[in-house]
Design a protein around this motif. Structure first.
Motif, PDB file in Angstrom:
ATOM      1  N   GLN A   1     -53.429 103.860  77.506  1.00 15.97           N
ATOM      2  CA  GLN A   1     -54.054 103.131  78.609  1.00 15.97           C
ATOM      3  C   GLN A   1     -53.006 102.871  79.680  1.00 15.97           C
ATOM      4  O   GLN A   1     -52.114 102.048  79.501  1.00 15.97           O
ATOM      5  N   ALA A   2     -53.149 103.584  80.810  1.00 14.92           N
ATOM      6  CA  ALA A   2     -52.216 103.407  81.915  1.00 14.92           C
ATOM      7  C   ALA A   2     -52.732 102.350  82.880  1.00 14.92           C
ATOM      8  O   ALA A   2     -53.946 102.258  83.126  1.00 14.92           O
ATOM      9  N   SER A   3     -51.820 101.575  83.429  1.00 13.76           N
ATOM     10  CA  SER A   3     -52.192 100.543  84.398  1.00 13.76           C
ATOM     11  C   SER A   3     -51.018 100.278  85.328  1.00 13.76           C
ATOM     12  O   SER A   3     -49.901 100.740  85.089  1.00 13.76           O
ATOM     13  N   GLY A   4     -51.299  99.519  86.398  1.00 11.54           N
ATOM     14  CA  GLY A   4     -50.233  99.114  87.297  1.00 11.54           C
ATOM     15  C   GLY A   4     -50.221  99.829  88.636  1.00 11.54           C
ATOM     16  O   GLY A   4     -49.419  99.481  89.503  1.00 11.54           O
ATOM     17  N   GLY A   5     -51.084 100.799  88.815  1.00  5.67           N
ATOM     18  CA  GLY A   5     -51.128 101.501  90.087  1.00  5.67           C
ATOM     19  C   GLY A   5     -51.715 100.636  91.179  1.00  5.67           C
ATOM     20  O   GLY A   5     -52.233  99.546  90.927  1.00  5.67           O
ATOM     21  N   GLY A   6     -51.629 101.136  92.411  1.00  2.00           N
ATOM     22  CA  GLY A   6     -52.176 100.388  93.525  1.00  2.00           C
ATOM     23  C   GLY A   6     -51.651 100.901  94.849  1.00  2.00           C
ATOM     24  O   GLY A   6     -51.020 101.965  94.910  1.00  2.00           O
TER      25      GLY A   6
ATOM     26  N   GLY B   1     -41.539 100.026  99.026  1.00  4.95           N
ATOM     27  CA  GLY B   1     -41.938  99.020  98.053  1.00  4.95           C
ATOM     28  C   GLY B   1     -41.746  99.475  96.618  1.00  4.95           C
ATOM     29  O   GLY B   1     -41.225 100.572  96.355  1.00  4.95           O
ATOM     30  N   SER B   2     -42.175  98.618  95.688  1.00  6.94           N
ATOM     31  CA  SER B   2     -41.994  98.876  94.261  1.00  6.94           C
ATOM     32  C   SER B   2     -43.286  98.640  93.495  1.00  6.94           C
ATOM     33  O   SER B   2     -44.137  97.849  93.919  1.00  6.94           O
ATOM     34  N   LEU B   3     -43.400  99.336  92.391  1.00  2.00           N
ATOM     35  CA  LEU B   3     -44.489  99.132  91.443  1.00  2.00           C
ATOM     36  C   LEU B   3     -43.949  99.354  90.044  1.00  2.00           C
ATOM     37  O   LEU B   3     -42.967 100.081  89.860  1.00  2.00           O
ATOM     38  N   ARG B   4     -44.617  98.772  89.075  1.00  2.00           N
ATOM     39  CA  ARG B   4     -44.293  99.063  87.679  1.00  2.00           C
ATOM     40  C   ARG B   4     -45.558  99.505  86.963  1.00  2.00           C
ATOM     41  O   ARG B   4     -46.544  98.754  86.904  1.00  2.00           O
TER      42      ARG B   4
ATOM     43  N   THR C   1     -47.247 109.399  96.419  1.00  2.00           N
ATOM     44  CA  THR C   1     -48.678 109.160  96.246  1.00  2.00           C
ATOM     45  C   THR C   1     -49.280 110.198  95.309  1.00  2.00           C
ATOM     46  O   THR C   1     -49.137 111.409  95.541  1.00  2.00           O
ATOM     47  N   ALA C   2     -49.925 109.728  94.251  1.00  2.00           N
ATOM     48  CA  ALA C   2     -50.491 110.619  93.241  1.00  2.00           C
ATOM     49  C   ALA C   2     -51.210 109.792  92.184  1.00  2.00           C
ATOM     50  O   ALA C   2     -51.067 108.559  92.153  1.00  2.00           O
ATOM     51  N   VAL C   3     -51.932 110.478  91.333  1.00  2.00           N
ATOM     52  CA  VAL C   3     -52.423 109.856  90.106  1.00  2.00           C
ATOM     53  C   VAL C   3     -51.342 110.059  89.051  1.00  2.00           C
ATOM     54  O   VAL C   3     -50.889 111.188  88.826  1.00  2.00           O
ATOM     55  N   TYR C   4     -50.928 108.976  88.439  1.00  2.00           N
ATOM     56  CA  TYR C   4     -49.871 109.005  87.432  1.00  2.00           C
ATOM     57  C   TYR C   4     -50.502 108.954  86.046  1.00  2.00           C
ATOM     58  O   TYR C   4     -51.312 108.066  85.758  1.00  2.00           O
ATOM     59  N   TYR C   5     -50.080 109.897  85.205  1.00  2.00           N
ATOM     60  CA  TYR C   5     -50.629 110.015  83.863  1.00  2.00           C
ATOM     61  C   TYR C   5     -49.562 109.737  82.817  1.00  2.00           C
ATOM     62  O   TYR C   5     -48.426 110.218  82.927  1.00  2.00           O
TER      63      TYR C   5
ATOM     64  N   GLN D   1     -55.595 108.151  80.922  1.00  2.00           N
ATOM     65  CA  GLN D   1     -56.615 108.438  81.932  1.00  2.00           C
ATOM     66  C   GLN D   1     -56.072 108.476  83.345  1.00  2.00           C
ATOM     67  O   GLN D   1     -56.761 108.939  84.234  1.00  2.00           O
ATOM     68  N   GLY D   2     -54.870 108.028  83.581  1.00  2.00           N
ATOM     69  CA  GLY D   2     -54.300 108.073  84.918  1.00  2.00           C
ATOM     70  C   GLY D   2     -54.490 106.785  85.690  1.00  2.00           C
ATOM     71  O   GLY D   2     -55.486 106.076  85.527  1.00  2.00           O
ATOM     72  N   THR D   3     -53.510 106.490  86.544  1.00  2.00           N
ATOM     73  CA  THR D   3     -53.597 105.342  87.435  1.00  2.00           C
ATOM     74  C   THR D   3     -53.115 105.793  88.810  1.00  2.00           C
ATOM     75  O   THR D   3     -52.101 106.484  88.934  1.00  2.00           O
ATOM     76  N   LEU D   4     -53.841 105.409  89.846  1.00  2.00           N
ATOM     77  CA  LEU D   4     -53.578 105.900  91.196  1.00  2.00           C
ATOM     78  C   LEU D   4     -52.514 105.051  91.882  1.00  2.00           C
ATOM     79  O   LEU D   4     -52.627 103.820  91.935  1.00  2.00           O
ATOM     80  N   VAL D   5     -51.520 105.725  92.423  1.00  2.00           N
ATOM     81  CA  VAL D   5     -50.488 105.089  93.238  1.00  2.00           C
ATOM     82  C   VAL D   5     -50.602 105.652  94.646  1.00  2.00           C
ATOM     83  O   VAL D   5     -50.539 106.866  94.847  1.00  2.00           O
ATOM     84  N   THR D   6     -50.779 104.756  95.606  1.00  2.00           N
ATOM     85  CA  THR D   6     -50.874 105.155  97.006  1.00  2.00           C
ATOM     86  C   THR D   6     -49.768 104.466  97.789  1.00  2.00           C
ATOM     87  O   THR D   6     -49.687 103.230  97.787  1.00  2.00           O
ATOM     88  N   VAL D   7     -48.925 105.264  98.426  1.00  2.00           N
ATOM     89  CA  VAL D   7     -47.830 104.725  99.226  1.00  2.00           C
ATOM     90  C   VAL D   7     -48.147 104.994 100.690  1.00  2.00           C
ATOM     91  O   VAL D   7     -48.120 106.136 101.147  1.00  2.00           O
ATOM     92  N   SER D   8     -48.454 103.934 101.401  1.00  2.00           N
ATOM     93  CA  SER D   8     -48.886 104.097 102.786  1.00  2.00           C
ATOM     94  C   SER D   8     -48.697 102.801 103.545  1.00  2.00           C
ATOM     95  O   SER D   8     -48.818 101.713 102.982  1.00  2.00           O
ATOM     96  N   SER D   9     -48.413 102.938 104.828  1.00  2.00           N
ATOM     97  CA  SER D   9     -48.303 101.761 105.676  1.00  2.00           C
ATOM     98  C   SER D   9     -49.647 101.471 106.356  1.00  2.00           C
ATOM     99  O   SER D   9     -49.765 100.501 107.108  1.00  2.00           O
TER     100      SER D   9
END
Length: 118
Positions: A4-9, A15-18, A89-93, A110-118
């Motif tokens: 179970q992947a989580s933490g994307g956004g 910036g940073s994400l975990r 920016t991608a879906v991380y699996y 199942q993947g979690t989406l990370v979007t890097v954008s201003s």
């Protein structure tokens, strides 16, 4: 096993994400665990892996910015992502590999989406 992947956004450049990958069983059973990503229109690519002994491997594009770690007690693998860029920016699996004799068997989350954008 279920991963179970989580933490994307959505995050701004720099910036940073975990990301977290929680497994339904002991991750000590797996030879390798890791993260892959797939951007729109591109093939899935390796981001980072970590062995059962704790050795990490990174794609050149993320070296020095990302850090993979594992918490065996929590059956969880983490991906700390710093200095994020729009090209991240991608879906991380999440991925887990168990080698049965000589054959690697892959398990995917199942993947979690990370979007890097201003």
């Amino acid at each position: 096993v279920q991963l179970q992947a989580s933490g994307g956004g959505l995050v701004q450049p720099g910036g940073s994400l975990r990301l977290s990958c929680a497994a339904s069983k002991s991750i000590s059973e797996f030879n390798n665990m890791g993260w892959y990503r797939q951007a729109p229109g591109k093939q899935r690519e390796l981001v980072a892996t970590i062995t059962s002994g704790g050795s990490a491997n990174y794609a050149d594009s993320v070296k020095g910015r990302f850090a993979i770690s594992r918490d065996n007690a929590k059956n969880t693998v983490f991906l700390r992502m710093n200095s994020l860029k729009p090209e991240d920016t991608a879906v991380y699996y999440c991925n887990a590999v168990r080698v049965l004799i000589t054959t690697p068997v892959n398990f995917w989350g199942q993947g979690t989406l990370v979007t890097v954008s201003s």
